[in-house]
Design a protein around this motif. Structure first.
Motif, PDB file in Angstrom:
ATOM      1  N   GLN A   1       8.789  83.653 -43.567  1.00  0.00           N
ATOM      2  CA  GLN A   1       8.075  82.895 -42.547  1.00  0.00           C
ATOM      3  C   GLN A   1       9.047  82.021 -41.746  1.00  0.00           C
ATOM      4  O   GLN A   1      10.066  81.564 -42.260  1.00  0.00           O
ATOM      5  N   ALA A   2       8.691  81.760 -40.503  1.00  0.00           N
ATOM      6  CA  ALA A   2       9.525  80.911 -39.654  1.00  0.00           C
ATOM      7  C   ALA A   2       9.730  79.544 -40.294  1.00  0.00           C
ATOM      8  O   ALA A   2       8.852  79.011 -40.970  1.00  0.00           O
TER       9      ALA A   2
ATOM     10  N   THR B   1      11.015  75.381 -39.645  1.00  0.00           N
ATOM     11  CA  THR B   1      10.778  74.333 -38.653  1.00  0.00           C
ATOM     12  C   THR B   1      11.792  73.218 -38.870  1.00  0.00           C
ATOM     13  O   THR B   1      12.196  72.958 -40.003  1.00  0.00           O
TER      14      THR B   1
ATOM     15  N   ASN C   1       7.750  79.508 -24.323  1.00  0.00           N
ATOM     16  CA  ASN C   1       7.771  80.459 -25.435  1.00  0.00           C
ATOM     17  C   ASN C   1       8.214  81.849 -24.985  1.00  0.00           C
ATOM     18  O   ASN C   1       8.890  82.568 -25.739  1.00  0.00           O
TER      19      ASN C   1
ATOM     20  N   LYS D   1       4.589  75.769 -31.431  1.00  0.00           N
ATOM     21  CA  LYS D   1       3.262  76.115 -31.923  1.00  0.00           C
ATOM     22  C   LYS D   1       2.339  74.906 -31.769  1.00  0.00           C
ATOM     23  O   LYS D   1       2.803  73.816 -31.409  1.00  0.00           O
TER      24      LYS D   1
ATOM     25  N   ASN E   1       5.661  68.271 -36.241  1.00  0.00           N
ATOM     26  CA  ASN E   1       5.837  69.626 -36.740  1.00  0.00           C
ATOM     27  C   ASN E   1       5.301  70.581 -35.675  1.00  0.00           C
ATOM     28  O   ASN E   1       4.089  70.757 -35.555  1.00  0.00           O
ATOM     29  N   CYS E   2       6.190  71.162 -34.882  1.00  0.00           N
ATOM     30  CA  CYS E   2       5.725  72.122 -33.868  1.00  0.00           C
ATOM     31  C   CYS E   2       6.782  73.136 -33.470  1.00  0.00           C
ATOM     32  O   CYS E   2       6.462  74.110 -32.790  1.00  0.00           O
TER      33      CYS E   2
ATOM     34  N   LEU F   1       9.030  76.121 -34.139  1.00  0.00           N
ATOM     35  CA  LEU F   1       9.309  77.246 -35.028  1.00  0.00           C
ATOM     36  C   LEU F   1      10.724  77.767 -34.794  1.00  0.00           C
ATOM     37  O   LEU F   1      11.162  77.902 -33.646  1.00  0.00           O
TER      38      LEU F   1
ATOM     39  N   PHE G   1      12.962  81.026 -35.852  1.00  0.00           N
ATOM     40  CA  PHE G   1      12.824  82.364 -36.416  1.00  0.00           C
ATOM     41  C   PHE G   1      14.159  82.904 -36.939  1.00  0.00           C
ATOM     42  O   PHE G   1      15.223  82.393 -36.615  1.00  0.00           O
TER      43      PHE G   1
ATOM     44  N   ARG H   1       9.598  77.504 -45.128  1.00  0.00           N
ATOM     45  CA  ARG H   1       8.236  77.841 -45.553  1.00  0.00           C
ATOM     46  C   ARG H   1       8.203  78.939 -46.611  1.00  0.00           C
ATOM     47  O   ARG H   1       7.220  79.033 -47.357  1.00  0.00           O
TER      48      ARG H   1
ATOM     49  N   ASN I   1       2.590  81.191 -41.168  1.00  0.00           N
ATOM     50  CA  ASN I   1       3.252  80.961 -39.899  1.00  0.00           C
ATOM     51  C   ASN I   1       3.933  82.264 -39.496  1.00  0.00           C
ATOM     52  O   ASN I   1       4.224  83.117 -40.335  1.00  0.00           O
TER      53      ASN I   1
ATOM     54  N   TRP J   1      -3.402  81.284 -31.906  1.00  0.00           N
ATOM     55  CA  TRP J   1      -3.084  80.592 -33.159  1.00  0.00           C
ATOM     56  C   TRP J   1      -4.376  80.251 -33.891  1.00  0.00           C
ATOM     57  O   TRP J   1      -5.328  79.852 -33.247  1.00  0.00           O
TER      58      TRP J   1
END
Length: 558
Positions: A212-213, A215, A264, A275, A292-293, A295, A297, A382, A439, A454
């Motif tokens: 998962q991505a 943060t 994005n 996100k 927390n927003c 991401l 990758f 995550r 996520n 989302w």
């Protein structure tokens, strides 16, 4: 002659197989916990309380001299809880810390609460800023971990320092976010979502799957809140029992705002996306918020720059992966891009009653003395690896290859003899509960439904929706979830626990990990008392474990 001897020793010792470790003091605790997140701290506390005559060592493997990991130095101060029948089921150590700190808290205050709690136990010692450089294993028993000091450079890169420390223990606990001890001890592991049904895995993930991505948490000021808690559109503004603010929202902004979509579309191919937002004030009356927003990758949580070129670096990485150091550095740099703040400021909502705007429309980044954004000192990982029951756990094994399966998490019952988790009742060591919150794994997941939408869980796993969607009830956590496939004297309450990837989407949140940590600490104490490794526990051992956990305030029953 006096000058020659030291030179000869330095030449001969490495040849004799001792190396620099032979020159360091050997610590000999009974229980060794690696990792000081809520899971590791809970394990240390419970082990110290259950075995007051034994020596407990907690190793903080981050280059930060504080306890709490992601929950404190990582900046994730929005506690992910979900009440069941109006009550919190994740009790024990987490319940005590939560009662003092609140749901949205000052991160330094929580670190202090945990430190004060652990300091009550004279048999518990803490070693700060050391990580595993090597593990000595004989006959499936960890005999020694060889630690080395880690420090963070001004660039944000974590590097080895010269100080080394040998630790010989009897029981070891892996509470790391990358399963480092479990992996280096030689246990088979399933990386990321590799156990998903093959029809839901991209073609390039059949052998090595994505995680998962990640943060990077960051601080802002200028967040606007309504006069009192309110639900406005898809935004929720709440205050906890301590008076601290938390907010969650922005799905409509994420899906429809032209500036956010443009950001994005531009930065998604570069490995970043914004996100919908979760954020919390850094304690009551604080104007500073942790957000927390962002991401990040393609991060491989197992990969660290300091391990490059050694056996510690994973050999099965995906092309184009980022190390945790690279991800942290690149994410902090992106925060300084004016386009990021412009996109963040779109996350706001207008109250139809008053006409006022709330959220991040006037937000500004908090900067340090060097003019750089203030961010979490550790990356918000995550997902990393999962411990299978046996050697093989490939695609399609999420409901057969793990102690906690996807089906059990989603279909848990409301009582002992009900639901897909009923078989865990006799060997339960706690309850886990949250949403199955995936996520995104890659930027394309954000638009997998055809446009930005989302959450992503439903369109990545439509079979989950067909099976009923979110879990209704908590899942019994079985003792087997703490056991790796091979090592006899290792307990794993951290990210490498025996939980399938999709079940992990529910159980990855910090309160659930603290529940597993409590159980691991008490199990370590029992193992020492009966001279039996955790893998050899009998029914009587499990019954003792359950009784002791309840004595310590854990909740085991629905």
């Amino acid at each position: 002659m006096r000058k020659i001897l030291p030179v000869l020793l330095l030449v001969l010792l490495p040849l004799l197989g001792y190396g620099l470790f032979a020159l360091s003091q050997v610590l000999r605790p009974d229980v060794v916990i690696i990792g000081a997140g809520l899971d590791g701290c809970a394990a240390a506390r419970s082990a110290a309380a259950a075995a007051p005559d034994k020596k407990i060592l907690l190793v903080v493997n981050d280059p930060v001299p504080e306890l709490g990991g992601l929950a404190t130095v990582g900046g994730q101060n929005f506690t992910d809880i979900r009440l069941w029948q109006g009550r919190l089921v994740t009790q024990g150590s987490f319940g005590r810390w939560y009662a003092r700190a609140g749901q949205f808290y000052n991160t330094g205050r929580l670190a202090q609460i945990i430190k004060e709690d652990l300091s009550r136990f004279p048999n518990l010692k803490i070693l700060y800023g050391h990580d595993i450089e090597d593990v000595v294993v004989q006959n499936d028993l960890i005999k020694e971990v060889r630690l080395r000091k880690v420090i963070r450079q001004a660039s944000g890169k974590t590097v080895w320092a010269e100080n080394r420390q040998r630790v010989k223990g009897k029981i070891f606990i892996d509470a790391t976010p990358d399963g480092r001890l479990t992996r280096l001890a030689g246990n088979p592991l399933s990386t990321g979502r590799r156990d998903w049904p093959p029809q839901f895995l991209p073609a390039d993930e059949r052998e090595v799957a994505r995680q998962q991505a990640a943060t990077l948490m960051f601080q802002v000021t200028g967040v606007q809140t309504p006069p009192r808690p309110a639900q406005i559109g898809d935004w929720e503004f709440v205050r906890d029992a301590k008076g601290s603010w938390g907010l969650a929202g922005g799905k409509q902004v994420f899906a429809g705002n032209p500036q956010v979509i443009a950001f994005n579309d531009k930065y998604g191919p570069q490995g970043f996306a914004i996100k919908p937002v979760n954020a919390a004030s850094n304690g009551r009356d604080s104007r500073t918020w942790w957000v927390n927003c962002l991401l990040v990758f393609h991060v491989d949580a197992r990969a660290h720059d300091r391990d490059a070129g050694s056996r510690r670096y994973p050999s099965d990485t995906l092309p184009g992966h980022l190390t945790t150091d690279q991800a942290w550095q690149k994410a902090r740099q992106l925060l300084q891009n004016p386009e990021f703040l412009q996109a963040l400021r779109q996350f706001k909502v207008q109250d139809p009653a008053s006409g006022r705007w709330y959220g991040f429309g006037e937000a500004s980044l908090v900067l340090d003395s060097q003019g750089r954004p203030v961010v979490g000192q550790v990356l918000y990982i995550r997902e990393s690896v999962h411990s299978p029951l046996r050697q093989a756990a490939g695609p399609g094994s999420e409901n057969t290859g793990f102690a906690v399966t996807a089906r059990q998490a989603q279909g848990a019952g409301a009582a002992a003899a009900q639901g897909a988790d009923a078989g865990h009742y006799d060997r339960r060591i706690g309850l886990g509960y949250y949403m199955m919150d995936i996520n995104a794994f890659c930027p394309g997941d954000l638009k997998a439904a055809g446009s930005y939408r989302w959450p992503v869980t439903g369109h990545l796993r439509p079979d989950w929706l067909a099976a009923g969607g979110e879990p209704v009830n908590p899942v019994y956590l079985p003792f087997a979830a703490l056991l790796p496939a091979r090592t006899e004297n290792l307990l794993v309450p951290g990210y490498a626990a025996g939980i399938s990837s999709f079940a992990w989407a529910e159980l990855r949140v910090l309160p659930n990990l603290a529940v597993l940590g409590d159980a691991a600490g008490v199990a370590a104490a029992r193992s020492l008392a009966v001279h039996r490794t955790p893998r050899r526990f009998t029914g009587a051992d499990i019954a003792w474990l359950q009784q002791k956990l309840e004595q310590f305030g854990a909740r085991l029953d629905k």
